[in-house]
Design an enzyme around this catalytic site. Structure first.
Site, short mmCIF file in Angstrom:
data_model
loop_
_atom_site.label_atom_id
_atom_site.label_comp_id
_atom_site.label_asym_id
_atom_site.label_seq_id
_atom_site.Cartn_x
_atom_site.Cartn_y
_atom_site.Cartn_z
N CYS A 172 0.81 -1.23 0.00
CA CYS A 172 0.00 0.00 0.00
C CYS A 172 0.84 1.27 0.00
CB CYS A 172 -0.94 0.00 1.19
SG CYS A 172 -2.16 -1.29 1.07
N HIS B 255 -3.13 7.30 2.87
CA HIS B 255 -3.55 6.02 2.28
C HIS B 255 -4.89 5.66 2.89
CE1 HIS B 255 -3.94 1.98 1.09
NE2 HIS B 255 -3.61 1.47 2.25
N ASN C 87 -10.13 0.30 -0.02
CA ASN C 87 -8.66 0.40 0.02
C ASN C 87 -8.14 -0.06 -1.34
OD1 ASN C 87 -5.93 -0.04 0.35
ND2 ASN C 87 -6.13 -0.97 2.39
N1 ACO Z 1 -17.93 -8.88 8.67
C1 ACO Z 1 -18.28 -9.24 9.91
N2 ACO Z 1 -17.39 -9.63 10.86
C2 ACO Z 1 -16.10 -9.63 10.51
C3 ACO Z 1 -15.66 -9.27 9.22
C4 ACO Z 1 -16.64 -8.88 8.29
N3 ACO Z 1 -16.32 -8.50 7.03
N4 ACO Z 1 -14.31 -9.36 9.17
C5 ACO Z 1 -13.91 -9.80 10.39
N5 ACO Z 1 -14.99 -9.96 11.19
C6 ACO Z 1 -15.03 -10.41 12.59
C7 ACO Z 1 -13.80 -11.17 13.00
O1 ACO Z 1 -13.91 -12.53 12.60
C8 ACO Z 1 -13.83 -11.00 14.50
O2 ACO Z 1 -14.76 -11.90 15.02
P1 ACO Z 1 -14.48 -12.63 16.44
O3 ACO Z 1 -14.41 -11.51 17.45
O4 ACO Z 1 -15.65 -13.53 16.60
O5 ACO Z 1 -13.16 -13.33 16.28
C9 ACO Z 1 -14.40 -9.59 14.70
O6 ACO Z 1 -15.05 -9.27 13.44
C10 ACO Z 1 -13.36 -8.54 15.00
O7 ACO Z 1 -12.26 -8.69 14.09
P2 ACO Z 1 -11.04 -7.70 14.08
O8 ACO Z 1 -10.07 -8.15 13.04
O9 ACO Z 1 -10.53 -7.52 15.49
O10 ACO Z 1 -11.76 -6.32 13.60
P3 ACO Z 1 -11.19 -4.88 13.56
O11 ACO Z 1 -12.01 -3.96 14.34
O12 ACO Z 1 -9.69 -4.86 13.81
O13 ACO Z 1 -11.42 -4.48 12.02
C11 ACO Z 1 -10.06 -4.28 10.02
C12 ACO Z 1 -10.79 -5.24 10.98
C13 ACO Z 1 -11.10 -3.38 9.39
C14 ACO Z 1 -9.37 -5.11 8.96
C15 ACO Z 1 -9.04 -3.40 10.80
O14 ACO Z 1 -8.30 -4.22 11.68
C16 ACO Z 1 -8.08 -2.66 9.91
O15 ACO Z 1 -8.43 -1.73 9.21
N6 ACO Z 1 -6.79 -3.02 9.96
C17 ACO Z 1 -5.72 -2.27 9.22
C18 ACO Z 1 -5.66 -2.62 7.79
C19 ACO Z 1 -4.49 -1.91 7.16
O16 ACO Z 1 -4.14 -0.79 7.49
N7 ACO Z 1 -3.78 -2.60 6.26
C20 ACO Z 1 -2.55 -1.99 5.71
C21 ACO Z 1 -2.72 -1.54 4.34
S1 ACO Z 1 -3.26 -2.82 3.26
C22 ACO Z 1 -1.89 -3.40 2.35
O17 ACO Z 1 -0.76 -3.11 2.57
C23 ACO Z 1 -2.18 -4.37 1.24
#
Ligand code: ACO
Length: 320
Positions: free
Chosen positions: A113, A247, A277
């Site tokens: 990214c 980003h 994203n």
């Molecule tokens: N719908 C419903 N529930 C979901 C989904 C979904 N699409 N995806 C995950 N969940 C669930 C998980 O299974 C988990 O369930 P559990 O508690 O029963 O285990 C729960 O939701 C919480 O999951 P988390 O991963 O803790 O959710 P979080 O609040 O962290 O949000 C997210 C996830 C949006 C991915 C966030 O962590 C994020 O934005 N992370 C950063 C991403 C990023 O910056 N990436 C870098 C750039 S990308 C690149 O370089 C290619």
């Protein structure tokens, strides 16, 4: 020493739009969950006959038109992508052929990214050293080709698109500084395995895998630090920055960086709601949007930043 200035921007988003609701029919997810956790409502997805290079061709052509240059003026092409058309030749070479540019240097940068910021930093060094005069710098991603649509934690987040700038040697100051960092210790938190090796050894297709929550925590801390580093190295105050182009990974990460800059969200270019994203394309897509709708004006100071798989992170401070 020569300066490097952004003289034109361009972008392209595929026609097809996939809304959060569309995922509800085949995944255990909801519009409410996706929007609340990420800020995303919809994303663009390429058609079967589109690729990273075909999208880059449109974005690059628009940027060249805006800069008033023609294809054969270009003497350097750098494409940032993690979803290339082929393993090789590079997407930059394929783009060069599409644009019918003869003989210039063309290569890809793979920094997930942060790819566009890396590509901009490299092009800046080329121009400062006299190695290029007119560069095309592009972020182009066909993320839908590298997503596992049964994995709700990744497939709802990413979208496709392409953004481009023309960077030219100039008497005027343009790029003030770029700052590039990486830490490979985090390689297992966000990755795609080698598709060739995986298919051969395990009969599996390689898809993006992400430990989102762990990535989130490091991203917030790291981006805060890079904002401080960028301002300090230029001897600027927070209030000197006119626009933040982050980003577009997550609206909560974007808000935390804006807070660190003491910047109101009205001064942050946000596209995540409509684009998701788009990885290395997200910064140049947002830049082009805000230049074309008149928000970003000539002479204003723009801070761009990104964070991605590697981990890799970086920033660019630019006078438009
Ligand atoms: N719908 C419903 N529930 C979901 C989904 C979904 N699409 N995806 C995950 N969940 C669930 C998980 O299974 C988990 O369930 P559990 O508690 O029963 O285990 C729960 O939701 C919480 O999951 P988390 O991963 O803790 O959710 P979080 O609040 O962290 O949000 C997210 C996830 C949006 C991915 C966030 O962590 C994020 O934005 N992370 C950063 C991403 C990023 O910056 N990436 C870098 C750039 S990308 C690149 O370089 C290619």
């Amino acid at each position: 020493m020569l300066n490097a200035k952004i003289t034109g921007t361009g972008s392209y988003l595929p026609e097809k739009i996939v809304s959060n609701k569309d995922f509800e029919s085949f995944l255990d997810t909801s519009d409410e969950w996706i929007f609340a956790r990420t800020g995303i409502k919809q994303r663009h997805v390429i058609a079967d006959n589109e690729t990273s290079s075909s999208m880059a061709e449109i974005a690059a052509t628009r940027a060249m038109q805006a800069a008033g240059v023609v294809a054969n003026d270009i003497d350097l092409i750098i494409v940032a992508t993690s979803s290339p058309d082929r393993v090789f030749p590079s997407t930059a070479c394929l783009l060069q052929a599409r644009l019918k540019i003869n003989d210039c240097a063309a290569f890809d940068v793979q920094a997930a990214c942060s790819g566009f910021i890396y590509a901009l930093g490299i092009a800046h060094q080329f121009i400062k050293a006299g190695g290029a005069k007119k560069a095309l710098v592009i972020g182009s991603e066909a993320n839908s080709r590298i997503l596992d649509y049964s994995d709700r934690s990744t497939c709802v987040i990413f979208g496709d698109g392409s953004g481009a700038v023309v960077l030219e040697a100039s008497e005027e100051v343009g790029i003030l500084s770029t700052h590039l960092h990486s830490d490979g210790e985090y390689q297992d938190l966000l990755y795609i395995n080698n598709p060739i090796k995986d298919q051969k050894q395990h009969g599996e297709q390689a898809f993006m895998r992400m430990q989102g929550n762990d990535v989130y925590k490091v991203a917030v801390k790291t981006l805060g630090r890079i904002v401080d580093e960028t301002l300090e190295s230029n001897g600027l105050r927070k209030s000197d920055v006119d626009w933040l182009i982050p980003h577009q990974a997550n609206i909560r990460i974007i808000s935390s960086v804006a807070k660190r800059l003491e910047m109101p969200m009205s001064k942050v270019v946000v596209t995540i709601e409509n684009q998701g994203n788009t990885s290395s394309a997200s910064v140049p897509l947002a830049l082009d949007l805000a230049v074309r709708d008149g928000r970003i004006k000539k002479g204003e100071i723009v801070l761009m930043e990104a964070f991605g798989g590697g981990f890799v992170w970086g920033s660019a401070l630019v006078k438009m």
